[in-house]
Structure formats: C-alpha cells, structure tokens
Scaffold this motif. Structure first.
Motif, PDB file in Angstrom:
ATOM      1  N   HIS A 186     -22.650  -2.146 -26.032  1.00  0.00           N
ATOM      2  CA  HIS A 186     -23.253  -2.191 -27.362  1.00  0.00           C
ATOM      3  C   HIS A 186     -23.952  -3.519 -27.628  1.00  0.00           C
ATOM      4  O   HIS A 186     -25.118  -3.547 -28.049  1.00  0.00           O
ATOM      5  CB  HIS A 186     -22.181  -1.939 -28.415  1.00  0.00           C
ATOM      6  N   VAL A 187     -23.259  -4.644 -27.381  1.00  0.00           N
ATOM      7  CA  VAL A 187     -23.843  -5.939 -27.745  1.00  0.00           C
ATOM      8  C   VAL A 187     -24.863  -6.431 -26.722  1.00  0.00           C
ATOM      9  O   VAL A 187     -25.764  -7.203 -27.063  1.00  0.00           O
ATOM     10  CB  VAL A 187     -22.749  -7.003 -27.966  1.00  0.00           C
ATOM     11  N   GLU A 188     -24.732  -5.993 -25.468  1.00  0.00           N
ATOM     12  CA  GLU A 188     -25.670  -6.457 -24.440  1.00  0.00           C
ATOM     13  C   GLU A 188     -26.873  -5.546 -24.289  1.00  0.00           C
ATOM     14  O   GLU A 188     -27.973  -6.024 -24.003  1.00  0.00           O
ATOM     15  CB  GLU A 188     -24.942  -6.574 -23.100  1.00  0.00           C
ATOM     16  N   LEU A 189     -26.684  -4.254 -24.468  1.00  0.00           N
ATOM     17  CA  LEU A 189     -27.761  -3.289 -24.225  1.00  0.00           C
ATOM     18  C   LEU A 189     -28.218  -2.557 -25.479  1.00  0.00           C
ATOM     19  O   LEU A 189     -29.183  -1.791 -25.426  1.00  0.00           O
ATOM     20  CB  LEU A 189     -27.317  -2.255 -23.175  1.00  0.00           C
ATOM     21  N   GLY A 190     -27.515  -2.763 -26.579  1.00  0.00           N
ATOM     22  CA  GLY A 190     -27.894  -2.104 -27.821  1.00  0.00           C
ATOM     23  C   GLY A 190     -27.545  -0.638 -27.878  1.00  0.00           C
ATOM     24  O   GLY A 190     -28.088   0.111 -28.705  1.00  0.00           O
ATOM     25  N   ILE A 191     -26.620  -0.184 -27.024  1.00  0.00           N
ATOM     26  CA  ILE A 191     -26.230   1.225 -27.009  1.00  0.00           C
ATOM     27  C   ILE A 191     -25.365   1.518 -28.226  1.00  0.00           C
ATOM     28  O   ILE A 191     -24.371   0.840 -28.474  1.00  0.00           O
ATOM     29  CB  ILE A 191     -25.474   1.565 -25.711  1.00  0.00           C
ATOM     30  N   ALA A 192     -25.757   2.537 -29.002  1.00  0.00           N
ATOM     31  CA  ALA A 192     -25.058   2.859 -30.240  1.00  0.00           C
ATOM     32  C   ALA A 192     -24.303   4.172 -30.122  1.00  0.00           C
ATOM     33  O   ALA A 192     -24.205   4.945 -31.072  1.00  0.00           O
ATOM     34  CB  ALA A 192     -26.051   2.917 -31.400  1.00  0.00           C
ATOM     35  N   THR A 193     -23.749   4.426 -28.938  1.00  0.00           N
ATOM     36  CA  THR A 193     -22.936   5.615 -28.691  1.00  0.00           C
ATOM     37  C   THR A 193     -21.641   5.171 -28.042  1.00  0.00           C
ATOM     38  O   THR A 193     -21.670   4.436 -27.051  1.00  0.00           O
ATOM     39  CB  THR A 193     -23.658   6.601 -27.753  1.00  0.00           C
ATOM     40  N   PRO A 194     -20.487   5.582 -28.567  1.00  0.00           N
ATOM     41  CA  PRO A 194     -19.224   5.188 -27.943  1.00  0.00           C
ATOM     42  C   PRO A 194     -19.166   5.616 -26.482  1.00  0.00           C
ATOM     43  O   PRO A 194     -19.736   6.636 -26.084  1.00  0.00           O
ATOM     44  CB  PRO A 194     -18.171   5.930 -28.780  1.00  0.00           C
TER      45      PRO A 194
END
Length: 208
Positions: free
Chosen positions: A150-158
């Motif tokens: 999430h914080v490194e790649l911006g992925i907003a899916t668990p």
C-alpha cells in the motif's frame, strides 16, 4: 519493493522473547522492516480509519486515545497511546484474550521509514507447543506485506482476497513465514524439532 510475496519475507527481521512475565507465559513477538515510503505516509496508513481497510481489513470505532476500535470479523481493543508520527500502542482483544501491540516508526533518510512492531501476549504452554509463534506471526507477516504494497506501490486492495489466499503464491508465503518464525523460536531457546513440527501444523492450519 520485491515482485513476489514470498521474497518479501527476507526483508523482515523477526525476534521472539523467551517465556517471561508474572506467570512465566508471556512472549513478545517482534518484527521490523524498512519501508520505501515517508514516515508520514506510513503513519497515516496505520492510524487513519479510512486508510486501514485499503491494506488490512475494515475497521470501526474512535481513532482517539482511550477510544475503541473493532476490526471486522477479527480483534478489537483500546487505543492506549498515539504519538504522531512515531508511536502507537493498542490492546489486541480477541475471543476473550487481551494482548498488547506496539508500533514504532523512525525516519530513515527522506523517503524511507523503519517499521518496528511488537505483540506481547500470554500463551498457554500447550497452545505454544502446538502452533508456536506462527499462529500469529504468519498473520502479521501478511499484514506487513499488505502495508508495504500500500505505502510503496499505492495498492488500495487488501492482500488477503479469496483469490490470493487460494493461490500457490499465498501457500508458499505462508509456508515460508511459518519456517522463519520457527527459526526465530529456535534462536529464542525453543527445541528445534518441536519448533519445526509446530511450524508444519501452523502452515496446515492456514492453508487448510
């Protein structure tokens, strides 16, 4: 950020305390990893209730000291301390048991953050013998990987979607995490054969 989930396991330092506490059954699980994201970004991800579901699980409650939180279908507890953007302390309450979680963040340069995590709990000896630290350590490894994505790649899916949980990648990640927690247990003084057997049971429990 590494491409494969299983490779990320080597980016985490793991440590276990020996049994201690007043009743001699308290153990503390420790993890640390450097995240390629500014400290403010990591702090927001772990403390803002609208951000936590993007990498972990839905949460409700009051995000204030003394407030209570509840993770959907999982643990709840009280927010004991919150020193932005460096230190968070909460209780972790599940199925009648109360344990304690602490997160400490430290800035490393301009764009990286050292993430230190502790979970201290009283554990009955027979349960420890059956599953060892992987009973909770595997779940925290998955949570930390979800946070990193999430914080490194911006992925907003668990991370733990049904599709991923059933994948070969997930099974390899769980097995690798179990083995690494067994290694940490052995370093802390646990019997090597017992630790390996507990890790195998933990892997089987997580993978079905």
């Amino acid at each position: 950020m590494v491409d494969r989930a299983v490779d990320s396991l080597q980016m985490v330092a793991r440590e276990l305390s020996p049994f201690g506490g007043d009743e001699g059954k308290t153990r503390t699980l420790r993890m640390s990893r450097t995240l390629a994201a500014p400290i403010g970004t990591v702090w927001a991800a772990i403390t803002e209730f609208d951000r936590i579901p993007q990498w972990f699980m839905p949460v409700s409650g009051e995000a204030v000291i003394g407030g209570h939180y509840q993770l959907e279908g999982n643990a709840g507890g009280e927010i004991l301390a919150c020193d932005a953007p460096r230190a968070l302390r909460i209780t972790w309450e599940y199925d009648g048991d109360v344990s304690y979680v602490a997160v400490n963040l430290a800035q490393k340069g301009s764009g990286a953050t050292l993430f230190d995590f502790e979970h201290a709990a009283d554990v009955e000896p027979d349960r420890w013998a059956e599953y060892g630290p992987g009973a909770v350590g595997v779940g925290w490894d998955m949570g930390l990987l979800g946070l990193a994505r999430h914080v490194e790649l911006g992925i907003a899916t668990p991370l733990e979607t049904p599709e991923w949980s059933a994948s070969d990648e997930a099974k390899a990640f769980i097995a690798g995490s179990s083995e690494l927690w067994a290694e940490a247990a052995i370093v802390s003084g646990d019997d090597p054969d017992a630790a390996a057997a507990a890790a195998a049971r933990t892997t089987a429990a997580y993978t079905g």
